[in-house]
Design a protein around this motif. Structure first.
Motif, PDB file in Angstrom:
ATOM      1  N   UNK A  88      43.905  38.335  41.922  1.00  0.00           N
ATOM      2  CA  UNK A  88      44.194  39.649  42.836  1.00  0.00           C
ATOM      3  C   UNK A  88      42.589  39.921  43.380  1.00  0.00           C
ATOM      4  N   UNK A  89      42.653  40.077  44.827  1.00  0.00           N
ATOM      5  CA  UNK A  89      41.378  40.547  45.231  1.00  0.00           C
ATOM      6  C   UNK A  89      41.237  42.048  45.272  1.00  0.00           C
ATOM      7  N   UNK A  90      42.237  42.637  44.798  1.00  0.00           N
ATOM      8  CA  UNK A  90      42.562  44.245  45.042  1.00  0.00           C
ATOM      9  C   UNK A  90      42.789  44.814  43.770  1.00  0.00           C
ATOM     10  N   UNK A  91      42.125  44.473  42.533  1.00  0.00           N
ATOM     11  CA  UNK A  91      42.317  45.201  41.528  1.00  0.00           C
ATOM     12  C   UNK A  91      41.643  46.640  41.628  1.00  0.00           C
ATOM     13  N   UNK A 106      32.363  45.943  37.396  1.00  0.00           N
ATOM     14  CA  UNK A 106      33.186  44.702  37.035  1.00  0.00           C
ATOM     15  C   UNK A 106      34.141  44.406  37.969  1.00  0.00           C
ATOM     16  N   UNK A 107      35.082  45.469  37.993  1.00  0.00           N
ATOM     17  CA  UNK A 107      36.534  45.131  38.823  1.00  0.00           C
ATOM     18  C   UNK A 107      36.068  44.678  40.159  1.00  0.00           C
ATOM     19  N   UNK A 108      34.982  45.208  40.991  1.00  0.00           N
ATOM     20  CA  UNK A 108      34.587  44.856  42.208  1.00  0.00           C
ATOM     21  C   UNK A 108      34.345  43.470  42.356  1.00  0.00           C
ATOM     22  N   UNK A 109      33.295  42.862  41.310  1.00  0.00           N
ATOM     23  CA  UNK A 109      32.892  41.635  41.226  1.00  0.00           C
ATOM     24  C   UNK A 109      33.950  40.674  40.968  1.00  0.00           C
ATOM     25  N   UNK A 110      34.869  41.230  40.089  1.00  0.00           N
ATOM     26  CA  UNK A 110      36.091  40.140  39.876  1.00  0.00           C
ATOM     27  C   UNK A 110      37.026  40.001  41.281  1.00  0.00           C
ATOM     28  N   UNK A 158      40.936  44.789  51.940  1.00  0.00           N
ATOM     29  CA  UNK A 158      39.942  46.087  52.128  1.00  0.00           C
ATOM     30  C   UNK A 158      39.771  46.809  50.856  1.00  0.00           C
ATOM     31  N   UNK A 159      40.633  46.324  49.607  1.00  0.00           N
ATOM     32  CA  UNK A 159      40.257  47.240  48.462  1.00  0.00           C
ATOM     33  C   UNK A 159      39.312  46.537  47.599  1.00  0.00           C
TER      34      UNK A 159
END
Length: 322
Positions: free
Chosen positions: A19-22, A44-48, A72-73
């Motif tokens: 997922x690119x939008x966690x 961490x979430x954004x990097x993932x 966009x998230x």
DNA sequence: ATAGGTCAAGGAAGA
DNA sequence: TCTTCCTTGACCTAT
């Protein structure tokens, strides 16, 4: 003869755990007492999310798909007013650079479509300002990816606010207050409730903005216009852009839920569009907006391959031959 | 482990 | 003028 290139939106139904939008809600952010720890979690979430985008691009490369809309998230809460002092780019610039490098190295067209809460024609100054903040976030993502932001971000004209004509003119008034860099980043799409293709073309021609034609929105909201009549104006709006003409295509979920997106795109809808536009431009990029994401694209290409008048150029691009 | 509820936003449409 | 719905994926809570 026109080359048609297919792309899809944000995520794959084939890749697991990509997922690119966690995200993280403000509520759960505030539950963490240590501000630094909470911010590290956001990072961490954004990097993932960004790393998962890279996985998606690699998946696309394997299937010769080189047209893709990024989520966009990518950075949760990036534009939230309570996190203005968070310098998220400091933590993310390396990952973004890698993502941008990969897309450039493989000749991919990537872009954004922030959701409908970006309303530049709002009479409310605060909503206008928040909209600019969200656009600036997209601008920075592209810049840090090392990509030219020009013509990479799709938006709508906005709301009607009881007086559609006046509200359309308000978009034009507000445009003067949009920073130049962001102006160049934007392209405009006709929507399914308020502004038709011709409404948008009026603005696009006035402000020199490329027009993104959404055929599904047009079928839901056309005011008696025929898109074929306006097609040369759409193509012309891209004449100053280094990028090919771009359009959106999706099929209605049902007669009753006409505006909702179906799982797949009806191949005849695409073929009809191809027949009517063939020869009008060197290349037209068609964004597949379907619930089944990349599988909808693969299903379309499988169907296209069987058509006697279609000649595949790559696994996701083709031409019409007479 | 999984189902159903919740979240976030701005505007349209119905009451 | 108010409430409800729309949209989206993922998180959250209760079972």
């Amino acid at each position: 003869m026109t080359v048609y290139r297919l792309g899809y939106v944000a995520m794959s139904v084939n890749l697991q755990n990509a997922s690119p939008s966690q995200t993280m809600t403000l509520k759960s952010f505030k539950k963490i007492n240590d501000w630094e720890a909470a911010v590290r979690r956001l990072e961490r979430i954004a990097k993932s999310n960004i790393q998962n985008c890279l996985r998606l691009l690699k998946h696309n490369k394997a299937h010769e798909v080189d047209f893709f809309r990024l989520s966009s998230r990518l950075v949760p809460l990036a534009t939230h007013e309570e996190l203005t002092k968070w310098d998220y780019m400091a933590a993310l610039k390396e990952s973004l650079k890698e993502l941008g490098r990969f897309s450039e190295a493989n000749g991919m067209r990537v872009d954004f479509h922030p959701d409908h809460f970006v309303v530049l024609n709002s009479p409310d100054k605060e909503i206008f300002q928040v909209s600019l903040d969200v656009l600036k976030y997209h601008y920075l993502l592209l810049r840090y990816m090392g990509l030219s932001p020009d013509h990479r971000c799709v938006i709508h004209l906005g709301g009607r606010y009881a007086d559609k004509e006046q509200s359309l003119e308000r978009f034009i008034d507000h445009w003067a207050e949009v920073p130049k860099g962001i102006q160049k980043m934007l392209i405009i799409e006709n929507d399914d409730t308020s502004y038709t293709l011709e409404n948008c073309l009026y603005v696009c021609e006035k402000l020199n903005i490329p027009q993104v034609f959404d055929i599904h929105h047009h079928l839901a909201n056309h005011d008696g216009e025929s898109w074929e009549d306006h097609w040369p104006r759409v193509v012309n709006s891209w004449s100053h852009s280094p990028l090919p003409v771009k359009m959106h295509i999706s099929s209605p979920k049902s007669e009753k839920e006409f505006k909702a997106h179906a799982d797949y795109v009806d191949v005849d809808l695409l073929l009809d569009f191809v027949k009517k536009t063939n020869g009008s431009a060197e290349q037209i990029d068609c964004m597949i907006e379907a619930k089944k994401k990349d599988n909808a694209l693969f299903k379309l290409t499988n169907e296209l391959k069987k058509h006697p008048n279609i000649e595949m150029q790559t696994q996701s691009s083709f031409r019409w031959k007479d």
